[in-house]
Design a protein around this motif. Structure first.
Motif, mmCIF file in Angstrom:
data_model
loop_
_atom_site.group_PDB
_atom_site.id
_atom_site.type_symbol
_atom_site.label_atom_id
_atom_site.label_comp_id
_atom_site.label_asym_id
_atom_site.label_seq_id
_atom_site.Cartn_x
_atom_site.Cartn_y
_atom_site.Cartn_z
ATOM 1 N N UNK A 530 0.838 -1.200 0.000
ATOM 2 C CA UNK A 530 0.000 0.000 0.000
ATOM 3 C C UNK A 530 0.878 1.256 0.000
ATOM 4 N N UNK A 531 1.879 1.246 0.866
ATOM 5 C CA UNK A 531 2.767 2.411 0.941
ATOM 6 C C UNK A 531 3.450 2.681 -0.393
ATOM 7 N N UNK A 532 3.803 1.588 -1.088
ATOM 8 C CA UNK A 532 4.509 1.747 -2.358
ATOM 9 C C UNK A 532 3.554 1.954 -3.524
ATOM 10 N N UNK A 533 2.253 1.885 -3.237
ATOM 11 C CA UNK A 533 1.283 2.103 -4.314
ATOM 12 C C UNK A 533 1.124 0.918 -5.255
ATOM 13 N N UNK A 534 1.402 -0.295 -4.754
ATOM 14 C CA UNK A 534 1.209 -1.490 -5.583
ATOM 15 C C UNK A 534 -0.137 -2.128 -5.222
ATOM 16 N N UNK A 535 -1.001 -2.287 -6.216
ATOM 17 C CA UNK A 535 -2.322 -2.844 -5.939
ATOM 18 C C UNK A 535 -2.222 -4.338 -5.639
ATOM 19 N N UNK A 536 -3.115 -4.792 -4.762
ATOM 20 C CA UNK A 536 -3.122 -6.191 -4.326
ATOM 21 C C UNK A 536 -4.362 -6.883 -4.880
ATOM 22 N N UNK A 537 -4.165 -8.071 -5.435
ATOM 23 C CA UNK A 537 -5.284 -8.878 -5.913
ATOM 24 C C UNK A 537 -5.662 -9.875 -4.825
ATOM 25 N N UNK A 538 -6.847 -9.714 -4.239
ATOM 26 C CA UNK A 538 -7.295 -10.694 -3.237
ATOM 27 C C UNK A 538 -7.918 -11.846 -4.007
ATOM 28 N N UNK A 539 -7.275 -13.009 -3.970
ATOM 29 C CA UNK A 539 -7.659 -14.099 -4.869
ATOM 30 C C UNK A 539 -7.971 -15.367 -4.094
ATOM 31 N N UNK A 540 -9.000 -16.083 -4.540
ATOM 32 C CA UNK A 540 -9.411 -17.296 -3.808
ATOM 33 C C UNK A 540 -8.513 -18.480 -4.119
ATOM 34 N N UNK A 541 -7.879 -18.490 -5.310
ATOM 35 C CA UNK A 541 -7.142 -19.687 -5.732
ATOM 36 C C UNK A 541 -8.084 -20.891 -5.646
ATOM 37 N N UNK A 542 -9.363 -20.668 -6.026
ATOM 38 C CA UNK A 542 -10.383 -21.705 -5.871
ATOM 39 C C UNK A 542 -10.041 -22.931 -6.708
ATOM 40 N N UNK A 543 -10.192 -24.098 -6.103
ATOM 41 C CA UNK A 543 -10.046 -25.352 -6.834
ATOM 42 C C UNK A 543 -11.393 -26.045 -6.988
ATOM 43 N N UNK A 544 -12.442 -25.444 -6.454
ATOM 44 C CA UNK A 544 -13.785 -25.951 -6.619
ATOM 45 C C UNK A 544 -14.723 -24.789 -6.374
ATOM 46 N N UNK A 545 -15.967 -24.971 -6.802
ATOM 47 C CA UNK A 545 -16.922 -23.872 -6.791
ATOM 48 C C UNK A 545 -17.046 -23.227 -5.410
ATOM 49 N N UNK A 546 -17.129 -24.063 -4.374
ATOM 50 C CA UNK A 546 -17.408 -23.432 -3.076
ATOM 51 C C UNK A 546 -16.168 -22.802 -2.444
ATOM 52 N N UNK A 547 -15.008 -22.941 -3.064
ATOM 53 C CA UNK A 547 -13.810 -22.246 -2.564
ATOM 54 C C UNK A 547 -13.902 -20.720 -2.710
ATOM 55 N N UNK A 548 -14.826 -20.238 -3.553
ATOM 56 C CA UNK A 548 -14.923 -18.778 -3.666
ATOM 57 C C UNK A 548 -15.229 -18.158 -2.301
#
Ligand SMILES: [Zn+2]
Ligand SMILES: [Zn+2]
Length: 585
Positions: A530-548
């Motif tokens: 955040x301090x450096x201004x780099x955006x972060x992707x919050x990702x599920x890395x889902x391996x099945x539908x309910x992992x979202x």
């Protein structure tokens, strides 16, 4: 957002992985007892079958729906799945636990140690516990045992060390799964008007030591007696009128505190922690001539606040501070200046940029993943199956990936509202090159680069490797940047500051992988990004539908890292996202 992941998918207390592990443990214990090999194999097959199931079996059981037909699962095993779904265990496992020495069961949980080696350890060296094993490692006797080469010995030494450090810690889903039924139980007790989880689980820390439960009741001693009737309590370690510590069957420790209504907010504040935040607040109270404790904020005998947390903070001249920020790392100062961040929330996410399908190691088809994302009301979902290098995950070569891209085009034509993005989780090879040819990478909307091996490079080598990967013009997001697996494997050595700075220069992004065992980036690196201004992707890395649904854990971690909506890549609209991804090229 119509139907957040939490609302629609829910987080069943028992997931397929847990059911599979119960079956595996049964198989291991049966093997220790030298049971019928066919019976042992049946449980191993069942574990595999459950892992391959496309839907959450526990969710089906709890909804009263029939289980799907699964290979190797007959009536008896289906019955066991029902029981495990409801209770997290089954009578056969409990019986076996009673028959096999507890120390041997613990040995089984070590890496590379299966039933055969546990028997060997017992027969040859009389080793029946972790302590025995530690001693035999120390005095060199283990090294003389057949099949225990230097590599295995190092592995065991590391695992034993990690175990003693993390012995009493638990992953969030594990702690939550135990907190929820416990809360339901105590809230239903006569005389209890409120009950809340405090401690590190409320602060959404990556791992949880023990559970803190604060109850509101006027007749503490009568209520405490009924609290201790909670069936999963296996041991009462300390018990008083207003405080008790117990251990559950699972080994998790729970501390209960009962306070009256006037003190409930103060107690919740006090037991939520962190310790450092509490110390800072009490200092602040003293500076104002007051005293803050778990019963309230007092000036002399006068109670200034205590019924609500908001009231306590207000009386100290502060707005309420969300639990995720309570680490004494600048939040009190920010609160004072009216500059607390507006932390990102689950409903701010407009899509997910990392998931797998059956084409690599996922359980669901590409179409099913897309439909699930559409039901969540998302604008986009990036399909990022593994690249060829990751054989164990059935990684894709150029030809198979090209076929998948055609399928994405077809599915996109049918979809309404949701756009599938073409992506790949591309292995970053040891030298920092990417695992697929440029001619293919350039056809993708998003390239999620990931380190999956060669963890033992030096910090300098790792840093060089990752910076070089980022230099590919097609690289967009660095997946699970430090490779840590909570309670199992430390982050690899790498200069994250250099990585984050390089990401800024290159215009690419870092992932916060929401898998509860990863939560990688950690909160400190989130703040640095955040301090450096780099955006972060919050990702599920889902391996099945309910992992979202796991995104919720990622959001919790992002909030601990002070991230606001504007700091997160996948809060952007599809058009904004596309231009950001373009710019990284
Ligand atoms: Zn990965
Ligand atoms: Zn992945």
């Amino acid at each position: 957002m119509p139907g957040s992941p939490r609302a629609s998918a829910g987080l069943p207390a028992v997931d397929n992985e847990r059911i599979a592990r119960v079956f595996e443990e049964i198989a291991d214990l049966l093997e220790l007892e030298v049971a019928n090999p066919f019976r042992i194999r049946a449980y191993r097959n069942a574990a595999r079958s459950v892992r391959g199931a496309e839907s959450s079996l526990a969710a089906l059981v709890l909804a009263g729906e029939p289980l799907p037909k699964l290979p190797g699962i007959g009536e008896d095993l289906a019955e066991k799945i029902q029981v495990i779904s409801r209770t997290g265990t089954c009578p056969l496992l409990e019986r076996l636990h009673g028959e096999v020495p507890a120390g041997q069961t613990e040995l089984l949980h070590l890496p590379s140690i299966g039933p055969k080696r546990v028997r060997l350890l017992h027969q040859e060296l009389g080793i029946d516990s972790l302590q025995d094993l530690q001693a035999a490692l120390g005095n060199g006797r283990l090294a003389r045992l057949h099949g225990f080469g230097p590599r295995l010995l190092t592995q065991l030494a590391t695992a034993l060390k990690a175990r003693s450090a993390s012995e009493r810690r638990h992953l969030q889903p594990d702690a939550r799964a135990q907190a929820e039924p416990l809360l339901r139980f105590v809230r239903g007790l006569e005389g209890v008007t409120d009950a809340q989880v405090a401690g590190s689980l409320r602060r959404r820390r990556d791992t949880i030591g023990d559970l803190d439960i604060v109850l509101c009741a006027e007749d503490a001693s009568r209520v405490m007696a009924t609290v201790l009737d909670y069936p999963p309590i296996s041991e009462v370690m300390a018990s008083g009128e207003t405080r008790s510590s117990v251990r559950l069957d699972s080994g998790l420790q729970v501390d209960f505190r009962i306070v009256g209504r006037q003190s409930f907010g103060a107690a919740l504040q006090y037991f939520t922690g962190s310790k450092a935040h509490g110390i800072a607040l009490r200092r602040r109270a003293r500076e104002r001539g007051c005293k803050l404790n778990e019963y309230g904020l007092f000036r002399g005998d006068e109670r200034l606040a205590g019924e609500t947390e908001e009231g306590v903070y207000r009386a100290l001249g502060l707005p309420w501070i969300v639990p995720e920020l309570r680490e004494d790392s600048g939040e009190i100062d920010a609160a004072e200046r009216g500059a607390l961040p507006h932390l990102v929330e689950l409903r701010d996410l407009r899509g997910d940029l990392h998931c797998h399908t059956r084409d690599s190691d996922g359980s669901n088809s590409l179409r099913d993943m897309a439909l699930a994302a559409q039901r969540l009301g998302w604008e986009y979902l990036a399909i990022t199956d593994h690249s060829q290098h990751l054989n164990i995950a059935h990684g894709m070569d150029a030809e198979r990936l090209a076929r998948q891209l055609d399928e994405i085009d077809r599915v996109n034509e049918e979809l309404d509202g949701l756009t599938l993005l073409k992506g790949c989780e591309v292995d970053i090879l040891a030298d920092g090159s990417l695992d697929l040819p440029d001619s293919l990478l350039e056809r993708l909307d998003i390239v999620v680069g990931a380190v999956h091996g060669y963890f033992r490079l030096s910090a300098a080598q790792h840093t060089r490797r990752i910076l070089r990967a980022m230099d590919s013009p097609w690289f967009t997001v660095l997946a699970h940047p430090t490779g840590r697996l909570l309670l199992e494997r430390d982050a690899f050595a790498v200069d994250m500051r250099a990585v984050i700075r390089h990401a800024r220069q290159r215009g690419c992004f870092l992932e916060l992988n929401a898998q509860p065992q990863r939560l990688d980036l950690d909160e400190h690196y989130c703040r640095l990004a955040k301090e450096e201004g780099v955006l972060v992707s919050i990702a599920s890395d889902a391996h099945r539908v309910f992992d979202f649904a796991l995104l919720d854990y990622g959001v919790g971690q992002a909030r601990r890292g002070w991230l606001e909506r504007g700091d997160v890549l996948n809060t952007r609209s599809l058009a904004q996202l596309r231009s950001l991804l373009q710019r990284s090229r």
